[in-house]
Design a protein around this motif. Structure first.
Motif, PDB file in Angstrom:
ATOM      1  N   LYS A   1     -64.543  63.040  26.952  1.00  7.71           N
ATOM      2  CA  LYS A   1     -63.546  62.198  26.287  1.00  7.71           C
ATOM      3  C   LYS A   1     -62.812  61.287  27.270  1.00  7.71           C
ATOM      4  O   LYS A   1     -62.156  60.325  26.854  1.00  7.71           O
ATOM      5  CB  LYS A   1     -62.552  63.071  25.521  1.00  7.71           C
ATOM      6  CG  LYS A   1     -63.115  63.600  24.197  1.00  7.71           C
ATOM      7  CD  LYS A   1     -62.093  64.381  23.424  1.00  7.71           C
ATOM      8  CE  LYS A   1     -60.917  63.531  22.994  1.00  7.71           C
ATOM      9  NZ  LYS A   1     -61.309  62.389  22.126  1.00  7.71           N
ATOM     10  N   ALA A   2     -62.920  61.589  28.552  1.00  3.20           N
ATOM     11  CA  ALA A   2     -62.336  60.696  29.548  1.00  3.20           C
ATOM     12  C   ALA A   2     -63.053  59.347  29.592  1.00  3.20           C
ATOM     13  O   ALA A   2     -62.549  58.396  30.191  1.00  3.20           O
ATOM     14  CB  ALA A   2     -62.379  61.346  30.932  1.00  3.20           C
ATOM     15  N   ALA A   3     -64.227  59.265  28.952  1.00  7.67           N
ATOM     16  CA  ALA A   3     -64.988  58.010  28.925  1.00  7.67           C
ATOM     17  C   ALA A   3     -64.494  57.049  27.847  1.00  7.67           C
ATOM     18  O   ALA A   3     -65.097  55.994  27.645  1.00  7.67           O
ATOM     19  CB  ALA A   3     -66.477  58.306  28.701  1.00  7.67           C
ATOM     20  N   GLU A   4     -63.409  57.372  27.192  1.00  2.00           N
ATOM     21  CA  GLU A   4     -62.878  56.501  26.141  1.00  2.00           C
ATOM     22  C   GLU A   4     -62.618  55.072  26.610  1.00  2.00           C
ATOM     23  O   GLU A   4     -62.868  54.117  25.856  1.00  2.00           O
ATOM     24  CB  GLU A   4     -61.601  57.125  25.573  1.00  2.00           C
ATOM     25  CG  GLU A   4     -61.001  56.368  24.411  1.00  2.00           C
ATOM     26  CD  GLU A   4     -59.785  57.086  23.837  1.00  2.00           C
ATOM     27  OE1 GLU A   4     -58.766  56.412  23.579  1.00  2.00           O
ATOM     28  OE2 GLU A   4     -59.854  58.317  23.649  1.00  2.00           O
ATOM     29  N   PRO A   5     -62.116  54.843  27.840  1.00  2.00           N
ATOM     30  CA  PRO A   5     -61.898  53.457  28.276  1.00  2.00           C
ATOM     31  C   PRO A   5     -63.150  52.591  28.267  1.00  2.00           C
ATOM     32  O   PRO A   5     -63.050  51.360  28.120  1.00  2.00           O
ATOM     33  CB  PRO A   5     -61.352  53.619  29.704  1.00  2.00           C
ATOM     34  CG  PRO A   5     -60.712  54.963  29.718  1.00  2.00           C
ATOM     35  CD  PRO A   5     -61.570  55.805  28.832  1.00  2.00           C
TER      36      PRO A   5
ATOM     37  N   VAL B   1     -62.952  48.814  26.624  1.00  2.00           N
ATOM     38  CA  VAL B   1     -63.261  47.542  27.278  1.00  2.00           C
ATOM     39  C   VAL B   1     -64.414  46.836  26.570  1.00  2.00           C
ATOM     40  O   VAL B   1     -64.390  45.619  26.366  1.00  2.00           O
ATOM     41  CB  VAL B   1     -63.602  47.782  28.764  1.00  2.00           C
ATOM     42  CG1 VAL B   1     -64.078  46.494  29.429  1.00  2.00           C
ATOM     43  CG2 VAL B   1     -62.381  48.328  29.503  1.00  2.00           C
ATOM     44  N   ALA B   2     -65.430  47.615  26.164  1.00  3.70           N
ATOM     45  CA  ALA B   2     -66.610  47.011  25.540  1.00  3.70           C
ATOM     46  C   ALA B   2     -66.290  46.406  24.174  1.00  3.70           C
ATOM     47  O   ALA B   2     -66.860  45.362  23.806  1.00  3.70           O
ATOM     48  CB  ALA B   2     -67.710  48.068  25.397  1.00  3.70           C
TER      49      ALA B   2
ATOM     50  N   SER C   1     -65.976  60.588  18.914  1.00  2.00           N
ATOM     51  CA  SER C   1     -64.516  60.690  18.938  1.00  2.00           C
ATOM     52  C   SER C   1     -63.907  59.575  19.779  1.00  2.00           C
ATOM     53  O   SER C   1     -62.894  58.960  19.383  1.00  2.00           O
ATOM     54  CB  SER C   1     -64.098  62.055  19.488  1.00  2.00           C
ATOM     55  OG  SER C   1     -62.699  62.147  19.588  1.00  2.00           O
ATOM     56  N   ASN C   2     -64.496  59.303  20.928  1.00  2.20           N
ATOM     57  CA  ASN C   2     -64.026  58.186  21.756  1.00  2.20           C
ATOM     58  C   ASN C   2     -64.082  56.872  20.989  1.00  2.20           C
ATOM     59  O   ASN C   2     -63.135  56.074  21.007  1.00  2.20           O
ATOM     60  CB  ASN C   2     -64.872  58.075  23.020  1.00  2.20           C
ATOM     61  CG  ASN C   2     -64.610  59.196  24.006  1.00  2.20           C
ATOM     62  OD1 ASN C   2     -63.557  59.836  23.975  1.00  2.20           O
ATOM     63  ND2 ASN C   2     -65.555  59.454  24.878  1.00  2.20           N
TER      64      ASN C   2
ATOM     65  N   ILE D   1     -62.016  61.752  36.190  1.00  2.00           N
ATOM     66  CA  ILE D   1     -60.574  61.675  35.973  1.00  2.00           C
ATOM     67  C   ILE D   1     -59.946  60.625  36.894  1.00  2.00           C
ATOM     68  O   ILE D   1     -59.035  59.886  36.491  1.00  2.00           O
ATOM     69  CB  ILE D   1     -59.936  63.058  36.176  1.00  2.00           C
ATOM     70  CG1 ILE D   1     -60.373  64.000  35.046  1.00  2.00           C
ATOM     71  CG2 ILE D   1     -58.425  62.967  36.234  1.00  2.00           C
ATOM     72  CD1 ILE D   1     -59.947  65.436  35.240  1.00  2.00           C
ATOM     73  N   LEU D   2     -60.439  60.546  38.128  1.00  4.13           N
ATOM     74  CA  LEU D   2     -59.977  59.483  39.019  1.00  4.13           C
ATOM     75  C   LEU D   2     -60.293  58.115  38.422  1.00  4.13           C
ATOM     76  O   LEU D   2     -59.491  57.178  38.516  1.00  4.13           O
ATOM     77  CB  LEU D   2     -60.638  59.624  40.385  1.00  4.13           C
ATOM     78  CG  LEU D   2     -60.351  58.505  41.398  1.00  4.13           C
ATOM     79  CD1 LEU D   2     -58.857  58.449  41.727  1.00  4.13           C
ATOM     80  CD2 LEU D   2     -61.173  58.705  42.677  1.00  4.13           C
ATOM     81  N   GLY D   3     -61.452  58.001  37.802  1.00  2.00           N
ATOM     82  CA  GLY D   3     -61.829  56.733  37.170  1.00  2.00           C
ATOM     83  C   GLY D   3     -60.879  56.338  36.051  1.00  2.00           C
ATOM     84  O   GLY D   3     -60.549  55.152  35.893  1.00  2.00           O
ATOM     85  N   THR D   4     -60.408  57.321  35.265  1.00  2.00           N
ATOM     86  CA  THR D   4     -59.452  56.995  34.205  1.00  2.00           C
ATOM     87  C   THR D   4     -58.146  56.455  34.788  1.00  2.00           C
ATOM     88  O   THR D   4     -57.529  55.549  34.220  1.00  2.00           O
ATOM     89  CB  THR D   4     -59.166  58.221  33.325  1.00  2.00           C
ATOM     90  OG1 THR D   4     -58.578  59.260  34.128  1.00  2.00           O
ATOM     91  CG2 THR D   4     -60.429  58.738  32.687  1.00  2.00           C
ATOM     92  N   TYR D   5     -57.748  56.999  35.922  1.00  2.00           N
ATOM     93  CA  TYR D   5     -56.540  56.492  36.575  1.00  2.00           C
ATOM     94  C   TYR D   5     -56.764  55.065  37.085  1.00  2.00           C
ATOM     95  O   TYR D   5     -55.911  54.184  36.902  1.00  2.00           O
ATOM     96  CB  TYR D   5     -56.134  57.404  37.723  1.00  2.00           C
ATOM     97  CG  TYR D   5     -55.062  56.807  38.600  1.00  2.00           C
ATOM     98  CD1 TYR D   5     -53.749  56.718  38.158  1.00  2.00           C
ATOM     99  CD2 TYR D   5     -55.377  56.320  39.871  1.00  2.00           C
ATOM    100  CE1 TYR D   5     -52.767  56.150  38.961  1.00  2.00           C
ATOM    101  CE2 TYR D   5     -54.399  55.749  40.668  1.00  2.00           C
ATOM    102  CZ  TYR D   5     -53.103  55.678  40.206  1.00  2.00           C
ATOM    103  OH  TYR D   5     -52.152  55.107  40.994  1.00  2.00           O
ATOM    104  N   LEU D   6     -57.898  54.826  37.739  1.00  2.00           N
ATOM    105  CA  LEU D   6     -58.190  53.484  38.247  1.00  2.00           C
ATOM    106  C   LEU D   6     -58.267  52.474  37.106  1.00  2.00           C
ATOM    107  O   LEU D   6     -57.798  51.333  37.235  1.00  2.00           O
ATOM    108  CB  LEU D   6     -59.507  53.499  39.032  1.00  2.00           C
ATOM    109  CG  LEU D   6     -59.520  54.328  40.322  1.00  2.00           C
ATOM    110  CD1 LEU D   6     -60.913  54.315  40.945  1.00  2.00           C
ATOM    111  CD2 LEU D   6     -58.474  53.808  41.307  1.00  2.00           C
TER     112      LEU D   6
END
Length: 392
Positions: free
Chosen positions: A176-180, A184-185, A231-232, A363-368
Motif C-alpha cells: 500500500k506504500a505504492a499508492e503515490p 502521479v500516474a 485499494s491503492n 518507506i523511504l520512497g514514500t517520504y521522498l
C-alpha cells in the motif's frame, strides 16, 4: 548659551530625524526660524533633561524601534499536536491488530468492511445528536458530488480488507506504500497536473522496495497483492474526485466529511457484501464463535469497528492543528513503520533480511515522494502568485 546646549542635545538624541544646524535667533526673525528652533525658543525654560513635547513623533518611532529590538515572545507549545499524533499511531496499530485477528477467526472481509463503515457512521451520528461535533450543512448537490467519492472509498476500503485477510499485515502495508505511483500516474489525465522529473524519480525507491520485499515474502499471494493494488487505485481516485467534485463544499470539515463518506459508502458496501459473501456468513460465524467464544468474538467485532473510526478521526484531528503537509507526510510515513513493526512483533511473522531492506527502501520512497510533491506544489503556488501579480 543655553540655546546652544539644547541644540547640541537635540542633535545627539535625534535618532530618526536628520539633524539641522543650530541658528542664532538674533539673526533671523521668529517667523523665519525653522520649526525645531522655534519650538526650542518657546521652551527655553524647560530643563535640558526633560523630553521635548514637540518631538512626540520621534518618541513614538524610538519606542517602536525599542519594541522591535526586544526579543519576541516565544509562541506557546501546542501540546495537542504530539498528543493527537500519538493517538493516531496507537489507534492505527490497535486497529490493524484487531482487524487481522478478526479476519483470522472470521475470514469474511466484506462483512467486516461493512461493519466498520457502519460503526464509523454510528459514531458520527452520536457526535451530531449530542452536539459534540458540528452538524454539517449539506444539500442535494453535495450528496450528488459525494457519490463518486464514496464509491471509490468503498472500493479502496474493501479491497484493503480483502488483502489483509490473505497476506501478512506488514507486507500488505508495504504494497500500500505504492499508492503515490497511482497518484502521479492518474493526476495527469484526470486533473491535468503534469509532474516534473524529480517527482517521477522519487517513485523509483517505492517500486524497487515493494519488489524487493515481495521476493522473499512468505505470505505472498497474488490475490492479496492485487487487492492491495486495487485499494491503492481506489483511494487515489477517491482523493482525485474529492478535489474535482467537492471543491465548492470546503465548509464541511475533515471529520464530518469522513463521517458522511462512511455513511454513503455503507449504502454501497452492504448490498455488495451480501452478494459476495452472504452464503458463507452463517457457517463462518459459527466457526468463529466456537473458536473464540461468543462474547470474545462479539467484542472483537465491536472494538475493531470502533478503532477503525478512531484512527481515521485522529488523523483529521492532526491535520486540523495546522501542521504543514510535509510534517503530516513524515508522520504518515513513520506511522506505516510503526504498524509494520508492531504487526511483525505481535503476529510473529517470519521476516527475512530482504524483506526488511525492501520495506525500508519503499518507506523511504514514500517520504521522498512527499518532499518532492510538496516542493512541486510550492513551485506551482509561487508561479500562480507571480502570474496574478503580473495580470494585476
Amino acid at each position: 548659551m543655553a540655546l546652544r546646549v539644547r541644540c547640541a542635545a537635540s542633535a545627539t538624541n535625534a535618532f530618526p530625524i536628520v539633524s539641522r544646524p543650530c541658528v542664532r535667533p538674533s539673526r533671523l526673525s521668529a517667523g523665519a526660524l525653522p520649526a525645531p528652533v522655534t519650538a526650542l525658543r518657546k521652551r527655553t525654560v524647560t530643563p535640558i533633561a526633560q523630553p521635548l513635547t514637540t518631538e512626540e513623533p520621534r518618541q513614538s518611532v524610538v519606542a517602536q524601534a525599542g519594541a522591535s529590538a526586544s526579543p519576541a515572545a516565544s509562541p506557546e507549545l501546542n501540546l495537542k499536536i504530539p498528543a493527537y499524533i500519538l493517538l493516531w499511531y496507537a489507534f492505527n496499530i490497535i486497529f490493524n491488530i484487531l482487524n487481522k485477528s478478526t479476519l483470522n477467526a472470521f475470514p469474511c472481509p466484506w462483512f467486516i468492511s461493512t461493519l466498520q463503515l457502519a460503526a464509523s457512521g454510528a459514531f458520527m451520528v452520536f457526535l451530531w445528536v449530542f452536539r459534540l461535533q458540528p452538524v454539517p450543512k449539506v444539500d442535494k448537490g453535495f450528496i450528488l458530488a459525494l457519490l463518486p467519492v464514496a464509491l471509490f472509498h468503498t472500493i479502496g476500503h474493501v479491497s484493503a480488507c480483502v488483502s489483509f485477510s490473505q497476506m501478512a499485515v506488514s507486507f500488505a502495508h508495504i504494497v500500500k506504500a505504492a499508492e503515490p505511483v497511482f497518484s502521479v500516474a492518474l493526476s495527469g489525465p484526470l486533473l491535468g497536473v503534469q509532474y516534473p522529473a524529480y517527482v517521477w524519480l522519487s517513485l523509483v525507491p517505492i517500486v524497487a522496495g515493494c519488489a524487493m520485499s515481495a521476493m522473499k515474502e512468505v505470505s505472498f499471494a497474488w490475490n492479496g497483492f492485487n487487492n492491495a493494488m486495487i485499494s491503492n487505485l481506489g483511494m487515489v481516485l477517491r482523493n482525485i474526485y474529492s478535489k474535482k467534485s467537492l471543491v465548492n463544499y470546503k465548509h464541511v470539515d475533515g471529520i464530518n466529511l469522513f463521517g458522511l463518506i462512511s455513511i454513503v459508502s455503507l449504502l454501497y458496501c452492504a448490498p455488495a457484501a451480501v452478494y459476495m459473501e452472504g452464503a458463507m456468513w452463517k457457517g463462518a460465524w459459527q466457526t468463529a464463535v466456537d473458536k473464540l467464544g461468543a462474547a470474545a468474538f462479539y467484542q472483537l467485532l465491536a472494538v475493531g469497528g470502533l478503532f477503525y473510526h478512531l484512527y481515521n478521526q485522529a488523523s483529521y484531528m492532526v491535520l486540523d492543528q495546522g501542521i504543514s503537509p510535509v510534517t503530516f507526510s513524515v508522520g504518515n510515513t513513520m506511522k506505516r513503520v510503526a504498524v509494520v513493526v508492531s504487526s511483525v512483533m505481535f503476529f510473529k511473522n517470519p521476516v527475512s533480511l530482504m524483506n526488511w531492506v525492501g520495506s525500508s527502501v519503499a518507506i523511504l520512497g514514500t517520504y521522498l515522494y512527499s518532499v518532492a510533491s510538496d516542493k512541486f506544489a510550492a513551485e506551482q503556488k509561487a508561479k500562480k502568485a507571480a502570474q496574478d501579480k503580473q495580470s494585476s
